[in-house]
Write an enzyme that holds these catalytic residues in place. Structure first.
Site, PDB file in Angstrom:
ATOM      1  N   MET A 288      24.533 -15.051 -42.470  1.00  0.00           N
ATOM      2  CA  MET A 288      24.144 -13.643 -42.497  1.00  0.00           C
ATOM      3  C   MET A 288      23.378 -13.336 -43.787  1.00  0.00           C
ATOM      4  SD  MET A 288      27.624 -11.850 -41.016  1.00  0.00           S
ATOM      5  CE  MET A 288      26.848 -10.220 -40.836  1.00  0.00           C
TER       6      MET A 288
ATOM      7  N   GLY B 299      19.885  -9.008 -43.220  1.00  0.00           N
ATOM      8  CA  GLY B 299      18.777  -8.449 -42.463  1.00  0.00           C
ATOM      9  C   GLY B 299      19.175  -8.144 -41.033  1.00  0.00           C
ATOM     10  N   ILE B 300      18.240  -7.568 -40.291  1.00  0.00           N
ATOM     11  CA  ILE B 300      18.525  -7.116 -38.934  1.00  0.00           C
ATOM     12  C   ILE B 300      18.853  -8.282 -37.993  1.00  0.00           C
ATOM     13  CG2 ILE B 300      16.030  -7.023 -38.457  1.00  0.00           C
ATOM     14  CD1 ILE B 300      16.605  -4.859 -36.382  1.00  0.00           C
TER      15      ILE B 300
ATOM     16  N   MET C 265      24.419 -17.027 -48.003  1.00  0.00           N
ATOM     17  CA  MET C 265      24.134 -18.082 -48.973  1.00  0.00           C
ATOM     18  C   MET C 265      23.254 -17.576 -50.101  1.00  0.00           C
ATOM     19  SD  MET C 265      23.664 -21.430 -46.518  1.00  0.00           S
ATOM     20  CE  MET C 265      22.946 -20.598 -45.115  1.00  0.00           C
TER      21      MET C 265
ATOM     22  N   CYS D 260      14.037 -26.237 -46.658  1.00  0.00           N
ATOM     23  CA  CYS D 260      15.336 -25.583 -46.836  1.00  0.00           C
ATOM     24  C   CYS D 260      16.168 -25.677 -45.559  1.00  0.00           C
ATOM     25  CB  CYS D 260      15.143 -24.127 -47.233  1.00  0.00           C
ATOM     26  SG  CYS D 260      16.697 -23.256 -47.511  1.00  0.00           S
TER      27      CYS D 260
ATOM     28  N   CYS E 100      11.513 -17.077 -50.560  1.00  0.00           N
ATOM     29  CA  CYS E 100      12.632 -16.352 -51.179  1.00  0.00           C
ATOM     30  C   CYS E 100      12.672 -16.503 -52.689  1.00  0.00           C
ATOM     31  CB  CYS E 100      13.959 -16.773 -50.553  1.00  0.00           C
ATOM     32  SG  CYS E 100      14.480 -18.454 -50.922  1.00  0.00           S
TER      33      CYS E 100
END
Length: 371
Positions: free
Chosen positions: A11, A14-15, A36, A108, A206
């Site tokens: 999770m 975000g939507i 994370m 990733c 990110c």
């Protein structure tokens, strides 16, 4: 105990991941939410004064936790900054320093997020792991698990999942693969999260939330500017056209920000890190009909059928082009039926059979186009 089983849900706050978690919860799965922490914002951006955006900030952690608490399932924050940094960020820097253009989201997913999820899922006794990606997982009659495109073509994320291996795929749930984004926004509203339904999406890397990868490289490679400044721009014949700011700061296909006036549009067509040379050319010079791809991960089948015809995508939003695959040393030689534009070493090549991902790998080099 849940009849459906126990699932560890990634999770982000975000939507997509929030709705996916609530969908699984409502379907009867025993959901455990996990967020994370992959990077340290202050270290990444430094003192640029940019506002935190994307997934890895405190607001996102709180949003994820709030949704879990409100619906009665546990939530944890997992610090994987060390695992993430050692591999993804180091690879990101190394690829640019090698004159290639990396795709850190693929790295990733392949090496960090799924492995970290599976490790914690085992520790928590979870049969499944789940994410909010727009893609599907199916099992072939040959027993192998494979990825299929999400039905929402505008959101499909199958391209960034080609690196997932069989042990990961067989335990992964992707609840959003058979939904359109508009339906997910409506679900968020129906679940009582109208603000989440309107939340803007982040398309940034990110750990480069200001979208300035050049600044990131300068902060992470000591003395980089002094080492690489003043290399030559040349044309394809080798004629010197001017000087540039350093080869790591350019990518194949780049047209803007070259700071050189040639009286006509110029594009970066090749990068030579050994000589710190950037080759400029016309748009047609970006076309190629063949490329070598390495670090292959086969998904739908165990390996390559020599000469097999597939649709190959060479970037995330690429529509793909028909090609044949041939064995090449430790990888694959891809021969396109027609010239394609912008083959970029370091990016992913993903092979499709209809909507199904056969496999993928990392582009190593392109070959000259048809005459």
């Amino acid at each position: 105990m849940s009849k459906k089983g126990k699932v560890l849900m990634a999770m982000s706050g975000g939507i997509d991941s929030t709705v996916a978690a609530l969908m699984l919860h409502n379907e009867g799965y025993e959901v455990i939410g996990i967020t994370m922490k992959t990077w340290d914002y202050a270290t990444s951006v430094g003192t640029t004064g940019k506002k935190e955006t994307g997934c890895c900030n405190l607001d996102s952690f709180n949003d994820a936790r709030q949704a879990a608490v409100q619906h009665g399932f546990p939530h944890f924050i997992l610090d994987i900054r060390e695992e993430f940094g050692d591999f993804v960020i180091d690879n990101f820097v190394e690829e640019y320093m090698a004159g290639r253009t990396p795709n850190p989201c693929v790295m990733c997913n392949t090496h960090i997020k799924w492995r970290a999820l599976l490790k914690r899922a085992d520790a928590l006794g979870c049969e499944f792991i789940a994410t909010g990606h727009y893609a599907q997982i199916h099992q072939h009659t040959n027993g192998r698990y494979f990825i299929r495109k999400g039905i929402d073509e505008t959101k499909d994320q199958s391209y960034v999942l080609w690196g997932l291996q069989q042990d990961l795929l067989r335990r992964t749930l992707l609840p959003l693969g058979t939904y359109h984004k508009t339906a997910i926004r409506q679900m968020a509203h129906d679940f009582g999260y109208p603000e989440l339904a309107k939340k803007a999406e982040s398309y940034e890397i990110c750990f480069v939330p200001d979208n300035d990868y050049r600044g990131f490289l300068k902060r992470n490679v000591t003395g980089l500017e002094a080492k690489v400044n003043g290399g030559n721009f040349t044309d394809k014949s080798g004629k010197v056209l001017g000087q540039h700011k350093g080869y790591p700061f350019y990518t194949i296909g780049q047209r803007k920000g070259l700071d050189i006036a040639l009286g006509k549009p110029a594009f970066v067509t090749a990068i030579d890190p050994d000589t710190n040379t950037i080759v400029l050319g016309e748009e047609d010079d970006l076309k190629g009909n063949e490329m070598q791809v390495a670090k292959i991960n086969w998904i739908k089948y165990e390996g390559l059928t020599e000469g097999m015809e597939v649709l190959t995508k060479i970037r995330y939003k690429d529509k793909g082009a028909i090609s044949n695959l041939h064995t090449y040393q430790s990888g694959v030689n891809v021969r396109f039926f027609e010239n394609v534009k912008g083959i970029t070493p370091g990016q992913s090549a993903v092979f499709y059979e209809g909507d199904d991902v056969i496999g993928g790998g990392i582009i190593q080099r392109s070959v000259q186009p048809f005459a």
